[in-house]
Design an enzyme around this catalytic site. Sequence first.
Site, PDB file in Angstrom:
ATOM      1  N   HIS A 143       0.844  -1.205   0.000  1.00  0.00           N
ATOM      2  CA  HIS A 143       0.000   0.000   0.000  1.00  0.00           C
ATOM      3  C   HIS A 143       0.875   1.250   0.000  1.00  0.00           C
ATOM      4  CE1 HIS A 143      -3.487   2.562   1.266  1.00  0.00           C
ATOM      5  NE2 HIS A 143      -2.505   3.249   1.845  1.00  0.00           N
ATOM      6  N   GLU A 144       1.880   1.266   0.876  1.00  0.00           N
ATOM      7  CA  GLU A 144       2.762   2.423   0.946  1.00  0.00           C
ATOM      8  C   GLU A 144       3.644   2.539  -0.296  1.00  0.00           C
ATOM      9  OE1 GLU A 144       2.178   4.634   3.062  1.00  0.00           O
ATOM     10  OE2 GLU A 144       0.778   3.386   4.191  1.00  0.00           O
TER      11      GLU A 144
ATOM     12  N   HIS B  70       1.959   4.573  -2.805  1.00  0.00           N
ATOM     13  CA  HIS B  70       2.146   6.017  -2.631  1.00  0.00           C
ATOM     14  C   HIS B  70       3.558   6.440  -3.015  1.00  0.00           C
ATOM     15  CE1 HIS B  70      -1.696   6.504  -0.718  1.00  0.00           C
ATOM     16  NE2 HIS B  70      -1.380   5.809   0.362  1.00  0.00           N
TER      17      HIS B  70
END
Length: 459
Positions: A24-25, A28
């Site tokens: 998920h990170e 980003h």
Amino acid sequence: MSILLFILGVLIMVIAVGVSIGLHEVGHLVPAKAFGVRVPQYMIGFGKTLWSFKRGDTEYGFKAIPLGGYISMIGMYPPAKNKGAVGATDAPVLRKSSTGMFQQMADEARHMAAEQLQDGDDNRLFYKLPVHKRIIIMLGGPIMNLLIGIVMIGIVTVGFGLPTQTSTVADVYKCVVPLGQEANRDSSVNDGCLPSDVAGPAYAAGLRPGDVITSFDGAPVGETDWAALTASIRSHAGESVALDYEREGVAHSTTITPYKTERPMVNEAGQLITDSSGATKTQDVGFIGMGSKVSNISQPVSAVLPAVGQQLTGVAKVVIDLPARVAAVGKAAFTDAPRDPNGPISVVGVGRIAGEISAMEQIGVVDKAASLVSLVGGLNIALFVFNLIPLLPLDGGHIIGALYESIRRLFAKIFHRADPGPVDIAKMLPLTYVVFAGMLVMGAVLVYADIVKPVTLSN
């Protein structure tokens, strides 16, 4: 052995959660770096740093509390405008005093952000990016979870197959038990039948467990056509119908007359249909008294996205009334009220279910693997939906802020007004803290409930 398998299942899910958060990170991190934003930290967990290393401008590492992850980006908060001085600029203003607590919170956040700035950062600030690039960065994390969910659900749907009712007969009932009397019958005595009961049409026609239905009323019946077969049986009440089947590879033919009886109404998903009072609706339909064998059947690739869509819809319904559902979980945890098995659970609950799946002796290794992969897929679908909630500090809150800024600037351009500049999300910090506190409370309630009154596979 069961305890070791339980622990193994929990460990598998802990690793899966960690990988999901980490990716998920990454969702980003990659677009942020691609768009030139400086990212000082990429961390899994919160609190004290346990281990880290630095590569380029970014420190990568793990922290003590493994309840999430984050990346820090330079320039998340735009500077305050110095409107009180002649020749006001957008330069950061560090106030010696504040007009209020909320203003002070915003100023302190800007001050902390300003301390991270280095020479050459002027063109590497997040808030200076075009709106569409900021949205791409904030969407990157949830989209990564969605992709993981699609892959996991695809592996289960196409690779392992989904539990599907087949045309193979699993049960044949000797008699037709009137609706509402099933609970009063002892199946160990004459299969629960009384002399006054009507003989089961399937049993009377010679069908037995293991037979494979191949046609009904002249229409061919495929391996996965049980739903169509059931619909045809229900519509032929009282009619003598031709039926073909195979037993141990040998073809047989017979005739069968579905018995007209009162049965519960169900929807396309097989769920009972109830009236306004909650009572199950019934209707007179044809009934022959046999059950289907459920097998894992591999589905086509085209079935993956519809399966993902169903999970997205289910999770969205839970998220929409999440506070009420968490309150119900809390009531169940602190009282004798039953817990809704379809309600929200914490990471602790997910780990417990994974452990139960691994420890179950009645299912094989392949089915266990399929269940765990499906659980990981569902977890990532939940992360995708939850992170899109339009509230800070969630990704959805940043996306809404960027969209609002775009709309505000568009109206300023249309009406020939001065550019209002970037939206100052630092002013939303009080609400952010309230939302974060609410998330902590809800998380604590769910964790406690998953310890004292957990959702189990037997619920």
